[in-house]
Write a protein that holds these residues in place. Sequence first.
Motif, short mmCIF file in Angstrom:
data_model
loop_
_atom_site.label_atom_id
_atom_site.label_comp_id
_atom_site.label_asym_id
_atom_site.label_seq_id
_atom_site.Cartn_x
_atom_site.Cartn_y
_atom_site.Cartn_z
N ASN A 123 0.61 -3.84 12.12
CA ASN A 123 1.07 -5.12 12.67
C ASN A 123 -0.06 -6.07 12.98
N ALA A 124 -1.29 -5.56 12.92
CA ALA A 124 -2.45 -6.42 13.20
C ALA A 124 -2.63 -7.43 12.08
N LYS A 125 -3.05 -8.62 12.44
CA LYS A 125 -3.24 -9.71 11.48
C LYS A 125 -4.65 -9.64 10.90
N ILE A 126 -4.85 -8.73 9.99
CA ILE A 126 -6.13 -8.58 9.30
C ILE A 126 -5.88 -8.51 7.81
N ARG A 127 -6.93 -8.62 7.04
CA ARG A 127 -6.80 -8.58 5.58
C ARG A 127 -6.51 -7.16 5.11
N GLY A 128 -5.72 -7.06 4.06
CA GLY A 128 -5.43 -5.76 3.46
C GLY A 128 -4.23 -5.04 4.04
N THR A 129 -3.50 -5.67 4.96
CA THR A 129 -2.36 -4.97 5.57
C THR A 129 -1.22 -4.77 4.57
N THR A 130 -1.07 -5.69 3.61
CA THR A 130 0.00 -5.53 2.62
C THR A 130 -0.22 -4.29 1.77
N PHE A 131 -1.46 -4.10 1.31
CA PHE A 131 -1.77 -2.89 0.54
C PHE A 131 -1.62 -1.64 1.40
N ALA A 132 -2.04 -1.72 2.66
CA ALA A 132 -1.94 -0.56 3.55
C ALA A 132 -0.48 -0.19 3.80
N ARG A 133 0.39 -1.17 3.95
CA ARG A 133 1.81 -0.89 4.16
C ARG A 133 2.40 -0.19 2.94
N SER A 134 2.04 -0.65 1.76
CA SER A 134 2.55 -0.01 0.54
C SER A 134 2.04 1.42 0.42
N ALA A 135 0.76 1.63 0.76
CA ALA A 135 0.18 2.97 0.66
C ALA A 135 0.81 3.93 1.66
#
Length: 319
Positions: A123-135
């Motif tokens: 939920n943190a607003k940092i870069r790469g969260t979209t990829f992390a959620r998918s992983a």
Amino acid sequence: MTRQLAPHPAAKPKRPPGRSAKVPKRRWTARTRRDFFVFLAMALPNLVLIAVFTYRPLFSNMYYSTLDWTLGSPSATVVGLNNYVTFFSSNDAPKVLGTTAVFTLVTVGGSMVLGLLVALALNAKIRGTTFARSAVFAPYVLSGVGVGLVWLFIFDPGYGVLAWLLRGVGQQSPQWINDPQLSLVMVILVYVWKNLGYCAVVYLAGLQSLPQDVMEAASLDGANGFRRFTSISLPLLSPTTFFLLITTMLSSLQAFDLIRIMTPLGTGTSTLIYEAYLQAFGAYNRAGYSAAISVVLFAILLVITVLQLRFVERKVHYS
């Protein structure tokens, strides 16, 4: 003399006490008839499928549980409740029920706690969260058979990856597969790893739906992050927690594919559903006894669901 005024013509006379107004009957018009047939056309196929593929097997299984029957045999003997008496009086019943309870409690608790922690990180607003959620969510949609085979190669004490790493530092690999206690730990670890992504995504959706004005007001009042989480976020997430508690518990009680692939003989991992499988399709070949175990599992699922809806939901705070 006092003059009595006549009632206004438009005033409605009061009903005598104890009498209720008659509800006008609905007329069976062409429109209501058409709506009824449209409803039947939409709902009847689903109702037929549910009746054929859910309730018919359920009641058939209850009937089979009263038989002394072998799969493929054209004849069976009615034994009444003898299969249930045999199961609860056997030495395997406490072990099977205990294994089921440990597996369910640890996997449900581990998946939900780790899923909440992962959701807070995602939920943190940092870069790469979209990829992390998918992983994080990817293992949940993978086949249980494929996941079990991959992790079985990792845990194998002879040629597994973990054994190779331990030999590199001069240590011997534990007998994950042959030791009953370690085999249960192994399956629990893999099951939690596979399902925490589901809990994380559901919790993430709940976190993103929290009212931000309340969080900002608490921050202005001096509440730190931990205080905001325990006093505001966690109570507001109770509907999400309640939903996950029901779904993950029902899923854990019916877990089969990982146990079947990683421990084919059920050494230390014989839960109720896997014991029913072994009794019907294993060396025992007792279909009636297996059906009785399945009915016991169904009764446990029903009782747990009713108790959760009856008591646990009271502590849920719907905003």
